[in-house]
Design a protein around this motif. Structure first.
Motif, PDB file in Angstrom:
ATOM      1  N   GLY A  48       0.838  -1.190   0.000  1.00 55.22           N
ATOM      2  CA  GLY A  48       0.000   0.000   0.000  1.00 55.22           C
ATOM      3  C   GLY A  48       0.871   1.237   0.000  1.00 55.22           C
ATOM      4  O   GLY A  48       2.095   1.169  -0.141  1.00 55.22           O
ATOM      5  N   LEU A  49       0.230   2.397   0.181  1.00 56.80           N
ATOM      6  CA  LEU A  49       0.982   3.647   0.162  1.00 56.80           C
ATOM      7  C   LEU A  49       1.844   3.816   1.409  1.00 56.80           C
ATOM      8  O   LEU A  49       2.795   4.594   1.413  1.00 56.80           O
ATOM      9  CB  LEU A  49       0.010   4.823   0.059  1.00 56.80           C
ATOM     10  N   GLU A  50       1.534   3.111   2.479  1.00 61.19           N
ATOM     11  CA  GLU A  50       2.230   3.313   3.747  1.00 61.19           C
ATOM     12  C   GLU A  50       3.529   2.516   3.831  1.00 61.19           C
ATOM     13  O   GLU A  50       4.507   2.963   4.432  1.00 61.19           O
ATOM     14  CB  GLU A  50       1.293   2.908   4.899  1.00 61.19           C
ATOM     15  N   ILE A  51       3.571   1.325   3.240  1.00 63.03           N
ATOM     16  CA  ILE A  51       4.713   0.416   3.383  1.00 63.03           C
ATOM     17  C   ILE A  51       5.566   0.480   2.128  1.00 63.03           C
ATOM     18  O   ILE A  51       5.150   0.045   1.049  1.00 63.03           O
ATOM     19  CB  ILE A  51       4.229  -1.023   3.645  1.00 63.03           C
ATOM     20  N   ASP A  52       6.775   1.016   2.257  1.00 67.56           N
ATOM     21  CA  ASP A  52       7.664   1.198   1.115  1.00 67.56           C
ATOM     22  C   ASP A  52       8.681   0.061   1.047  1.00 67.56           C
ATOM     23  O   ASP A  52       9.884   0.250   1.265  1.00 67.56           O
ATOM     24  CB  ASP A  52       8.358   2.554   1.215  1.00 67.56           C
ATOM     25  N   PHE A  93       9.414  -3.993   7.847  1.00 65.74           N
ATOM     26  CA  PHE A  93       9.482  -2.609   7.392  1.00 65.74           C
ATOM     27  C   PHE A  93       9.526  -1.717   8.624  1.00 65.74           C
ATOM     28  O   PHE A  93       8.727  -1.881   9.545  1.00 65.74           O
ATOM     29  CB  PHE A  93       8.275  -2.242   6.524  1.00 65.74           C
ATOM     30  N   ASP A  94      10.496  -0.801   8.654  1.00 63.05           N
ATOM     31  CA  ASP A  94      10.652   0.110   9.780  1.00 63.05           C
ATOM     32  C   ASP A  94      10.790  -0.672  11.090  1.00 63.05           C
ATOM     33  O   ASP A  94      10.208  -0.305  12.112  1.00 63.05           O
ATOM     34  CB  ASP A  94       9.461   1.068   9.839  1.00 63.05           C
ATOM     35  N   SER A  95      11.535  -1.782  11.022  1.00 63.86           N
ATOM     36  CA  SER A  95      11.824  -2.653  12.174  1.00 63.86           C
ATOM     37  C   SER A  95      10.590  -3.374  12.704  1.00 63.86           C
ATOM     38  O   SER A  95      10.618  -3.917  13.811  1.00 63.86           O
ATOM     39  CB  SER A  95      12.481  -1.855  13.325  1.00 63.86           C
ATOM     40  N   VAL A  96       9.506  -3.404  11.934  1.00 65.53           N
ATOM     41  CA  VAL A  96       8.284  -4.102  12.342  1.00 65.53           C
ATOM     42  C   VAL A  96       8.138  -5.373  11.511  1.00 65.53           C
ATOM     43  O   VAL A  96       8.241  -5.324  10.279  1.00 65.53           O
ATOM     44  CB  VAL A  96       7.046  -3.205  12.158  1.00 65.53           C
ATOM     45  N   SER A 210      -2.877  -0.805   8.902  1.00 63.18           N
ATOM     46  CA  SER A 210      -1.583  -0.172   9.114  1.00 63.18           C
ATOM     47  C   SER A 210      -0.609  -1.136   9.777  1.00 63.18           C
ATOM     48  O   SER A 210      -1.005  -1.987  10.574  1.00 63.18           O
ATOM     49  CB  SER A 210      -1.748   1.075   9.986  1.00 63.18           C
ATOM     50  N   TYR A 211       0.675  -0.978   9.453  1.00 66.36           N
ATOM     51  CA  TYR A 211       1.712  -1.797  10.087  1.00 66.36           C
ATOM     52  C   TYR A 211       2.128  -1.228  11.443  1.00 66.36           C
ATOM     53  O   TYR A 211       2.816  -1.906  12.216  1.00 66.36           O
ATOM     54  CB  TYR A 211       2.945  -1.870   9.176  1.00 66.36           C
TER      55      TYR A 211
END
Length: 241
Positions: A48-52, A93-96, A210-211
């Motif tokens: 999605g747009l949030e997870i790059d 992503f982002d340590s998640v 959301s992640y």
């Protein structure tokens, strides 16, 4: 069945072999049109747009339903869909860890009514009930209700596409997790005001998973327009926003 090899020259770790298997069985009669669909998607596209990141995951789907034609321009659809999202272990992503927060099982019941306004357009209205369960993060478990109405057009209508406006209520089973109530919009229409001009419009407003550890969803809203002017038989001028 489709299979694609996604290749990056420099970032070799981003390469992948993805695929989509879709099976559909349907029956067509004057009054009822039943169907059953099985689909299995393996993809590394951005979620999605949030997870790059190109996160690998499997998305199986099973859907069964039927369209019913009552005559007098009236029709209805009833459908049940079962889907799930399973991330490949180790995708982050982002340590998640994405599997922990986004692995999902979802059940959806959809009821829709239609009225044929003209030969090329239908008025629609319906409701959807969704049940989301996160096996590795139960705090995100939720139930959702969505009520909507809109118009669908095709062929030689003044505009082609669909426009839907509705109201969504999402309630989490854990009362400490924030819920959502609000207007939802889905629009994708094309208008041809003159023989040499075409205008395509899109708009969306809805919640997405959301992640983020502390926020189970985010609100995604936006819109776009693309104007095409035919300068000659071999040349188009396009403007996009």
């Amino acid at each position: 069945q489709t299979t694609e090899y996604v290749w990056f020259r420099r970032f070799r770790s981003e390469r992948s072999i993805d695929g989509n298997l879709r099976l559909m069985l349907e029956g067509r009669t004057r009054v009822i049109h039943p169907w059953i669909i099985y689909e299995r998607v393996k993809t590394h596209s951005r979620p999605g747009l949030e997870i790059d990141t190109r996160a690998g995951r499997n998305l199986p789907l099973l859907e069964l339903g039927a369209d019913v034609h009552f005559g007098l321009r009236l029709g209805a659809t009833a459908a049940y869909r079962k889907t799930s999202v399973t991330y490949i272990p180790g995708e982050t992503f982002d340590s998640v860890d994405l599997a922990t927060v986004l692995n999902t099982n979802e059940n959806e019941l959809r009821l829709l009514g239609r009225y044929q306004l003209t030969l090329y357009s239908d008025l629609t209205g319906g409701t959807e009930f969704q049940r989301q369960r996160f096996p590795l993060d139960p705090l995100r478990d939720s139930n959702s209700r969505y009520y909507y109405g809109g118009i669908e057009t095709k062929g030689h209508a003044a505009f082609v596409g669909n426009a839907t406006v509705g109201y969504r209520v999402q309630t989490h089973l854990d009362p400490t997790v924030p819920s959502f109530r609000g207007v939802v919009v889905k629009t994708n229409v094309t208008v041809v005001p003159t023989e040499r001009m075409k205008l395509a419009l899109t708009a969306d407003r809805d919640i997405q998973d959301s992640y983020e550890i502390l926020y189970p969803f985010y609100l995604q809203e936006g819109g776009g327009a693309k104007l095409t002017e035919r300068i000659s038989d071999h040349l188009d001028l396009e403007a996009t926003a």
